[in-house]
Design a protein around this motif. Structure first.
Motif, PDB file in Angstrom:
ATOM      1  N   THR A   1      74.532  58.626  32.882  1.00  0.00           N
ATOM      2  CA  THR A   1      75.587  59.178  32.079  1.00  0.00           C
ATOM      3  C   THR A   1      75.133  60.060  30.926  1.00  0.00           C
ATOM      4  OG1 THR A   1      76.530  57.079  32.352  1.00  0.00           O
ATOM      5  CG2 THR A   1      77.307  58.216  30.328  1.00  0.00           C
ATOM      6  N   TYR A   2      75.779  61.204  30.797  1.00  0.00           N
ATOM      7  CA  TYR A   2      75.381  62.230  29.741  1.00  0.00           C
ATOM      8  C   TYR A   2      76.680  63.040  29.405  1.00  0.00           C
ATOM      9  CZ  TYR A   2      74.923  64.364  34.451  1.00  0.00           C
ATOM     10  OH  TYR A   2      75.291  64.789  35.614  1.00  0.00           O
ATOM     11  N   ASN A   3      77.667  62.489  29.629  1.00  0.00           N
ATOM     12  CA  ASN A   3      78.870  63.078  28.986  1.00  0.00           C
ATOM     13  C   ASN A   3      78.886  63.069  27.493  1.00  0.00           C
ATOM     14  OD1 ASN A   3      79.451  60.482  29.204  1.00  0.00           O
ATOM     15  ND2 ASN A   3      81.384  60.809  30.044  1.00  0.00           N
ATOM     16  N   THR A   4      77.730  62.312  26.594  1.00  0.00           N
ATOM     17  CA  THR A   4      77.964  62.549  25.498  1.00  0.00           C
ATOM     18  C   THR A   4      77.520  63.836  25.089  1.00  0.00           C
ATOM     19  OG1 THR A   4      75.671  61.409  25.818  1.00  0.00           O
ATOM     20  CG2 THR A   4      77.315  60.206  24.884  1.00  0.00           C
ATOM     21  N   ILE A   5      76.248  64.351  25.306  1.00  0.00           N
ATOM     22  CA  ILE A   5      75.802  65.495  24.931  1.00  0.00           C
ATOM     23  C   ILE A   5      76.910  66.745  25.397  1.00  0.00           C
ATOM     24  CG2 ILE A   5      74.415  65.946  26.923  1.00  0.00           C
ATOM     25  CD1 ILE A   5      73.496  66.783  23.512  1.00  0.00           C
ATOM     26  N   MET A   6      77.559  66.640  26.696  1.00  0.00           N
ATOM     27  CA  MET A   6      78.312  67.483  27.110  1.00  0.00           C
ATOM     28  C   MET A   6      79.773  67.656  26.226  1.00  0.00           C
ATOM     29  SD  MET A   6      78.534  66.450  31.116  1.00  0.00           S
ATOM     30  CE  MET A   6      79.440  67.617  31.838  1.00  0.00           C
ATOM     31  N   SER A   7      80.055  66.635  25.695  1.00  0.00           N
ATOM     32  CA  SER A   7      81.209  66.459  24.596  1.00  0.00           C
ATOM     33  C   SER A   7      80.800  67.365  23.441  1.00  0.00           C
ATOM     34  CB  SER A   7      81.687  65.193  24.372  1.00  0.00           C
ATOM     35  OG  SER A   7      82.641  65.183  23.331  1.00  0.00           O
ATOM     36  N   ILE A   8      79.722  67.282  22.842  1.00  0.00           N
ATOM     37  CA  ILE A   8      79.201  67.695  21.600  1.00  0.00           C
ATOM     38  C   ILE A   8      79.153  69.452  21.968  1.00  0.00           C
ATOM     39  CG2 ILE A   8      77.355  68.074  20.287  1.00  0.00           C
ATOM     40  CD1 ILE A   8      76.754  65.213  19.949  1.00  0.00           C
ATOM     41  N   ALA A   9      78.298  69.493  23.121  1.00  0.00           N
ATOM     42  CA  ALA A   9      78.314  70.897  23.355  1.00  0.00           C
ATOM     43  C   ALA A   9      79.545  71.640  23.795  1.00  0.00           C
ATOM     44  CB  ALA A   9      77.254  71.296  24.542  1.00  0.00           C
ATOM     45  N   ALA A  10      80.607  70.906  24.322  1.00  0.00           N
ATOM     46  CA  ALA A  10      81.699  71.457  24.448  1.00  0.00           C
ATOM     47  C   ALA A  10      82.521  71.920  23.113  1.00  0.00           C
ATOM     48  CB  ALA A  10      82.625  70.669  25.366  1.00  0.00           C
ATOM     49  N   GLY A  11      82.589  70.988  22.156  1.00  0.00           N
ATOM     50  CA  GLY A  11      83.249  71.021  21.111  1.00  0.00           C
ATOM     51  C   GLY A  11      82.644  72.080  20.225  1.00  0.00           C
ATOM     52  N   ALA A  12      81.220  72.146  20.334  1.00  0.00           N
ATOM     53  CA  ALA A  12      80.495  73.311  19.527  1.00  0.00           C
ATOM     54  C   ALA A  12      80.756  74.664  20.197  1.00  0.00           C
ATOM     55  CB  ALA A  12      79.212  72.881  19.507  1.00  0.00           C
ATOM     56  N   GLY A  13      81.017  74.829  21.466  1.00  0.00           N
ATOM     57  CA  GLY A  13      81.046  75.885  22.059  1.00  0.00           C
ATOM     58  C   GLY A  13      82.665  76.453  21.730  1.00  0.00           C
ATOM     59  N   LEU A  14      83.737  75.478  21.699  1.00  0.00           N
ATOM     60  CA  LEU A  14      84.732  75.989  21.258  1.00  0.00           C
ATOM     61  C   LEU A  14      85.023  76.486  19.827  1.00  0.00           C
ATOM     62  CD1 LEU A  14      87.087  73.068  22.783  1.00  0.00           C
ATOM     63  CD2 LEU A  14      87.156  75.501  23.696  1.00  0.00           C
ATOM     64  N   ILE A  15      84.243  75.681  19.048  1.00  0.00           N
ATOM     65  CA  ILE A  15      84.212  76.337  17.587  1.00  0.00           C
ATOM     66  C   ILE A  15      83.460  77.579  17.453  1.00  0.00           C
ATOM     67  CG2 ILE A  15      83.388  75.754  15.285  1.00  0.00           C
ATOM     68  CD1 ILE A  15      83.639  73.017  16.198  1.00  0.00           C
ATOM     69  N   LEU A  16      82.425  77.999  18.238  1.00  0.00           N
ATOM     70  CA  LEU A  16      81.836  78.819  18.231  1.00  0.00           C
ATOM     71  C   LEU A  16      82.458  80.321  18.702  1.00  0.00           C
ATOM     72  CD1 LEU A  16      78.719  80.249  18.241  1.00  0.00           C
ATOM     73  CD2 LEU A  16      78.709  79.888  20.792  1.00  0.00           C
ATOM     74  N   LEU A  17      83.401  79.779  19.682  1.00  0.00           N
ATOM     75  CA  LEU A  17      84.330  80.897  19.993  1.00  0.00           C
ATOM     76  C   LEU A  17      85.206  81.494  18.903  1.00  0.00           C
ATOM     77  CD1 LEU A  17      84.857  80.109  23.962  1.00  0.00           C
ATOM     78  CD2 LEU A  17      83.304  81.754  23.074  1.00  0.00           C
ATOM     79  N   VAL A  18      85.740  80.690  18.492  1.00  0.00           N
ATOM     80  CA  VAL A  18      86.642  80.946  17.322  1.00  0.00           C
ATOM     81  C   VAL A  18      86.073  81.743  16.197  1.00  0.00           C
ATOM     82  CG1 VAL A  18      88.310  79.975  15.625  1.00  0.00           C
ATOM     83  CG2 VAL A  18      88.177  78.926  17.759  1.00  0.00           C
ATOM     84  N   LEU A  19      84.992  81.436  15.851  1.00  0.00           N
ATOM     85  CA  LEU A  19      84.012  81.857  14.726  1.00  0.00           C
ATOM     86  C   LEU A  19      83.725  83.144  15.220  1.00  0.00           C
ATOM     87  CD1 LEU A  19      81.936  78.784  13.256  1.00  0.00           C
ATOM     88  CD2 LEU A  19      84.044  79.976  12.582  1.00  0.00           C
ATOM     89  N   LEU A  20      83.248  83.275  16.261  1.00  0.00           N
ATOM     90  CA  LEU A  20      82.684  84.733  16.866  1.00  0.00           C
ATOM     91  C   LEU A  20      83.884  85.556  17.069  1.00  0.00           C
ATOM     92  CD1 LEU A  20      80.926  86.550  18.523  1.00  0.00           C
ATOM     93  CD2 LEU A  20      81.582  85.496  20.575  1.00  0.00           C
ATOM     94  N   GLY A  21      85.292  85.173  17.236  1.00  0.00           N
ATOM     95  CA  GLY A  21      86.406  86.059  17.157  1.00  0.00           C
ATOM     96  C   GLY A  21      86.602  86.312  15.670  1.00  0.00           C
ATOM     97  N   ARG A  22      86.350  85.652  14.920  1.00  0.00           N
ATOM     98  CA  ARG A  22      86.685  85.996  13.345  1.00  0.00           C
ATOM     99  C   ARG A  22      85.478  86.976  13.014  1.00  0.00           C
ATOM    100  NH1 ARG A  22      88.093  80.288  10.435  1.00  0.00           N
ATOM    101  NH2 ARG A  22      90.039  80.039  11.548  1.00  0.00           N
ATOM    102  N   ALA A  23      84.214  86.638  13.218  1.00  0.00           N
ATOM    103  CA  ALA A  23      83.182  87.627  12.843  1.00  0.00           C
ATOM    104  C   ALA A  23      83.292  89.146  13.600  1.00  0.00           C
ATOM    105  CB  ALA A  23      81.734  87.017  13.456  1.00  0.00           C
ATOM    106  N   LEU A  24      83.847  88.980  14.772  1.00  0.00           N
ATOM    107  CA  LEU A  24      84.042  90.430  15.367  1.00  0.00           C
ATOM    108  C   LEU A  24      85.335  91.049  14.527  1.00  0.00           C
ATOM    109  CD1 LEU A  24      83.904  89.558  18.981  1.00  0.00           C
ATOM    110  CD2 LEU A  24      82.259  90.985  17.942  1.00  0.00           C
ATOM    111  N   GLN A  25      86.235  90.558  14.223  1.00  0.00           N
ATOM    112  CA  GLN A  25      87.315  91.151  13.442  1.00  0.00           C
ATOM    113  C   GLN A  25      86.911  91.465  12.062  1.00  0.00           C
ATOM    114  OE1 GLN A  25      90.743  88.811  12.471  1.00  0.00           O
ATOM    115  NE2 GLN A  25      92.218  90.210  13.145  1.00  0.00           N
TER     116      GLN A  25
END
Length: 243
Positions: A20-44
């Motif tokens: 079982t390792y969907n613990t680290i997967m959940s953290i990485a997925a959540g951080a990835g979604l936040i990262l994409l939003v922040l990247l979009g803001r930074a680009l703009q």
């Protein structure tokens, strides 16, 4: 579920049959979604945009999700007890992980040119536009996962799991919670190709892009926190079911 209940010990799970390792997967997925939003803001908005840090962040998260998602997709470690989780968590993590790796590669190789562009956001949007087809498809898949979660009442934790197990007698609660998260990410994913059409550093952000950013941020924060909580709850479940 194909659980084993001992006479005196209660629920017993053979953890050698279910890595079982969907613990680290959940953290990485959540951080990835936040990262994409922040990247979009930074680009703009960020006049001093530096691509290297964003490339490294996307690469780290993409590597974790691609590695774990590929292993789960190809080997089905949950097959004995939760076979559907191999699809729900494995395939979605694999798809998201590869997308993050692609973003990391692009930012690392073309970050300088992107930073010097007169309209960084439009430049990045033009590059990402072909990926919108796949991301839109993933959004539809996430709607399917959300529907399956509610209809078949998936995601319910057994009573032996701390915190989440307190709701075991009401399986619809966790089913609605997790299905709602997947649906939120799905909304942002199906809006992604349309948000790219008006994504620019020289014009105000569109309502579609704002909606996408909000739903991905909310889902990302919840997934990150839920994944962190699961480090406690999953360890507790293992301790309580080792037999």
């Amino acid at each position: 579920m194909d659980f084993i209940y001992g006479d005196d010990t209660g629920l017993v799970i053979d953890w050698t049959q279910m890595p079982t390792y969907n613990t680290i997967m959940s953290i990485a997925a959540g951080a990835g979604l936040i990262l994409l939003v922040l990247l979009g803001r930074a680009l703009q908005r960020d006049k001093a945009f530096r691509a290297e840090g964003w490339a490294l962040s996307a690469g780290v998260l993409g590597f974790i999700l691609t590695l774990t998602g590929a292993h789960m997709t190809l080997t089905w470690p949950f097959a004995k007890y939760f076979p559907f989780d191999n699809i729900i968590f494995g395939e979605t993590s694999l798809g998201f992980g590869v997308l993050l790796l692609a973003a990391s590669f692009y930012l690392w190789k073309r970050g300088g040119r992107l930073a010097d562009s007169e309209d960084r956001a439009a430049e990045a949007a033009a590059t990402a536009k072909p990926l919108g087809i796949f991301i839109f498809g993933l959004g539809l898949a996430l709607f399917g996962i959300a529907a399956a979660g509610v209809i078949f009442q998936l995601f319910a934790a057994p009573p032996e799991e701390p915190v989440s197990g307190a709701f075991a007698q009401w399986p619809w609660i966790e089913a609605a919670f997790m299905s709602g998260l997947f649906a939120l990410i799905g909304v942002g994913s199906v809006l992604f190709p349309f948000a790219l059409n008006s994504f620019s550093s020289t014009r105000p952000i569109s309502g579609v892009a704002k909606t996408m950013g909000v739903v991905w941020t909310v889902a990302g924060v919840v997934f990150l926190l839920f994944g962190a909580l699961n480090f406690y709850t999953h360890i507790g479940l293992i301790v309580n079911t080792m037999g």
